[in-house]
Write an enzyme that holds these catalytic residues in place. Structure first.
Site, mmCIF file in Angstrom:
data_model
loop_
_atom_site.group_PDB
_atom_site.id
_atom_site.type_symbol
_atom_site.label_atom_id
_atom_site.label_comp_id
_atom_site.label_asym_id
_atom_site.label_seq_id
_atom_site.Cartn_x
_atom_site.Cartn_y
_atom_site.Cartn_z
ATOM 1 N N GLY A 170 0.806 -1.220 0.000
ATOM 2 C CA GLY A 170 0.000 0.000 0.000
ATOM 3 C C GLY A 170 0.838 1.268 0.000
ATOM 4 O O GLY A 170 0.412 2.297 0.515
ATOM 5 N N ARG A 299 -3.481 -11.094 -5.915
ATOM 6 C CA ARG A 299 -4.911 -10.784 -5.717
ATOM 7 C C ARG A 299 -5.393 -9.974 -6.901
ATOM 8 O O ARG A 299 -4.616 -9.616 -7.773
ATOM 9 C CB ARG A 299 -5.057 -9.944 -4.450
ATOM 10 C CG ARG A 299 -4.200 -8.671 -4.529
ATOM 11 C CD ARG A 299 -4.440 -7.722 -3.386
ATOM 12 N NE ARG A 299 -3.404 -6.725 -3.244
ATOM 13 C CZ ARG A 299 -3.356 -5.561 -3.869
ATOM 14 N NH1 ARG A 299 -4.288 -5.238 -4.734
ATOM 15 N NH2 ARG A 299 -2.372 -4.715 -3.663
#
Ligand code: ADP
Ligand code: ADP
Ligand code: MG
Length: 457
Positions: A170, A299
């Site tokens: 992130g 993902r």
């Protein structure tokens, strides 16, 4: 453990916001039952309202709801769910959670726990890339917790350096080091921050490239050793290492570089018998046309829609089908990509006040309705943006015949997009759409921070 593919009938969606809503729709399309989970803060969310069933798993803090592994597994079992869809963030890259699913005979819609383990540690992923002859950024062979060992390892790498937490993500857990005199201090700080944020203080070292692009390749793997690349994305518009705008295709690549990136990515994914959707991230030096692997995200990615509108491949549906054992050939016999796609992340943030979070009630919400414009969002008029989670409230995705037309269409779309009650990054995007460097595609990953915002932190 294996996380074996199998047919399923009822899916628990272990996420919130737009990606959870998207999964509800995909489940419906495929004739599957859907179960939404939610925290007390999200009881009037769209994913809750639209799923076949919904169940509250805990209070607002993620650790007690969307990250509460046992409560989620318990819910899945009690409602006879035979699969779990993880989305992005939260438990999507949590190998222990995949083990738990497996132990309870629930199909995790995503890769095997071992794939997540191998790739989740960014320093191990680097080693794996090296083993597969994928070029990596010049850097250290290992990650270190000891300052002295790290200092020793740094001697063979040219400055400036980038310290990276092996457990980071992130955009967090990174620190630039401009010269040797501040290495020790920077390492201590980065390691302490990583320990605090990710529970792991191990740091690896990379050469810091100052003028680069972030280019990533979308892959799908069948879990049996076959993998394909479904196009690349340019995500160089970043603030503090976080993406704000993403495009496909990456217009600066030559067709040779593009092909090389796709082949390299598919090879890496096939090599680890990767299952499902994943993204291989690279930094790309436009001057030398060299590219270097930086990490793999195991993902679905926030920006996957640009690839979807460009290629016509429904990536979330692909995740579901692959998890049920579909072969890649049967899903997508050939690719057919055309035009240009751009995604703008609309966050509930006051971009003129350092992008400070700006939760509150959306008093007016009127998204544009025009051809070539897609909105992925779970908010609505009267919805209350809560302060507990990621601030992204919508993604505006544009598709047109060329990059120039897509930029024009984006300006039109923003002009007819009314959001009142909270501050958003929409104004930032509109300003970007008037900026020549962005319009001419002459930017690098540091450009937003250093030039556009003039923030030299
Ligand atoms: P993407 O990598 O898909 O472009 P982001 O980097 O914004 O998008 O990450 C997607 C979501 O996952 C965000 O909500 C982000 O906060 C979260 N996220 C990603 N990696 C981590 C991590 N290691 N720890 C916690 N949250 C993460
Ligand atoms: P995260 O796991 O937080 O997504 P990444 O390793 O993907 O971290 O890096 C995030 C961003 O940081 C990249 O998109 C790029 O802009 C920048 N970055 C990463 N590695 C380097 C590097 N070696 N040199 C310059 N910039 C880098
Ligand atoms: Mg990344």
């Amino acid at each position: 453990m294996k996380n074996q593919r199998s047919k399923f009938a009822k899916v628990l969606i272990a996420n919130r916001g737009e990606i959870a809503l998207r999964a509800v729709k995909t489940a419906k399309k495929l004739g599957l039952q859907s179960v939404a989970i939610y925290s007390t803060a999200d009881k009037s969310s769209q994913h809750v309202l639209q799923a076949d069933e919904a169940i509250c798993v805990g209070p607002a803090p993620s650790l007690k709801s969307y990250l509460a592994k046992n409560a989620i597994i318990h819910t899945a079992l009690s409602l006879s769910c035979d699969a779990i869809y993880p989305g992005y963030g939260f438990l999507s890259e949590n190998a222990e959670f995949v083990d738990l699913c497996e132990a309870n005979n629930i199909k995790f819609i995503g890769p095997a726990a071992d794939s997540i383990r191998e790739m989740g540690d960014k320093s191990t992923a680097r080693k794996l890339a090296v083993k597969n002859n994928v070029p990596v950024v010049p850097g250290s062979d290992d990650a270190y917790e000891s300052r002295d060992e790290a200092l020793l390892a740094s001697k063979s790498i040219n400055y400036p350096l980038l310290l990276k937490a092996r457990a980071g993500g992130g955009g967090r857990g990174m620190q630039i080091v401009t010269d040797g005199s501040v290495f020790a201090e920077a390492f201590q700080r980065c390691s302490a921050e990583a320990k605090n944020a990710f529970g792991d203080g191990y740091i690896y070292i990379e050469r810091y490239f100052e003028e680069i692009r972030h280019i990533e390749v979308q892959i799908l793997g069948d879990g049996r050793g076959k993998a394909i690349a479904i196009g690349e994305r340019d995500c160089s518009v970043q603030r503090r290492h976080q993406k704000l705008i993403e495009e496909a295709p990456a217009a600066i690549l030559s067709s040779e570089s593009r092909q090389q990136l796709h082949e390299t990515s598919a090879m890496l994914a096939a090599g680890v018998k990767y299952e499902g959707a994943g993204t291989i991230e690279f930094i790309y030096d436009p001057k030398t046309t060299e590219f270097f692997f930086i990490e793999m995200n195991t993902r679905i990615q926030v920006e996957h829609p640009v690839t979807e509108v460009l290629t016509g491949v429904d990536l979330v549906e692909a995740q579901f089908l692959i998890a049920q054992g579909a072969s890649l050939n049967n899903i997508y016999p050939e690719q057919n990509s055309s035009g240009h796609a751009i995604e703008f992340r609309i966050n509930a943030e006051d971009w003129e006040q350092n992008f400070a979070p700006n939760p509150g009630i959306i008093s007016h919400w009127s998204p544009p309705k025009m051809p070539g414009v897609r909105i992925d969002s779970a908010v609505y008029e009267g919805y209350q943006v809560v302060p507990f989670y990621d601030s992204m409230i919508a993604k505006l995705i544009i598709h047109a015949d060329s990059r120039d037309l897509a930029l024009l269409r984006a300006s039109d779309a923003f002009r007819s997009f009314a959001i009142d009650g909270i501050k958003t990054t929409s104004g930032f995007h509109q300003k970007m759409l008037r900026n020549n460097a962005f319009l001419n595609n002459e930017i690098s990953t540091r450009w937003v921070d250093e030039v556009f915002l003039g923030d030299n932190r």
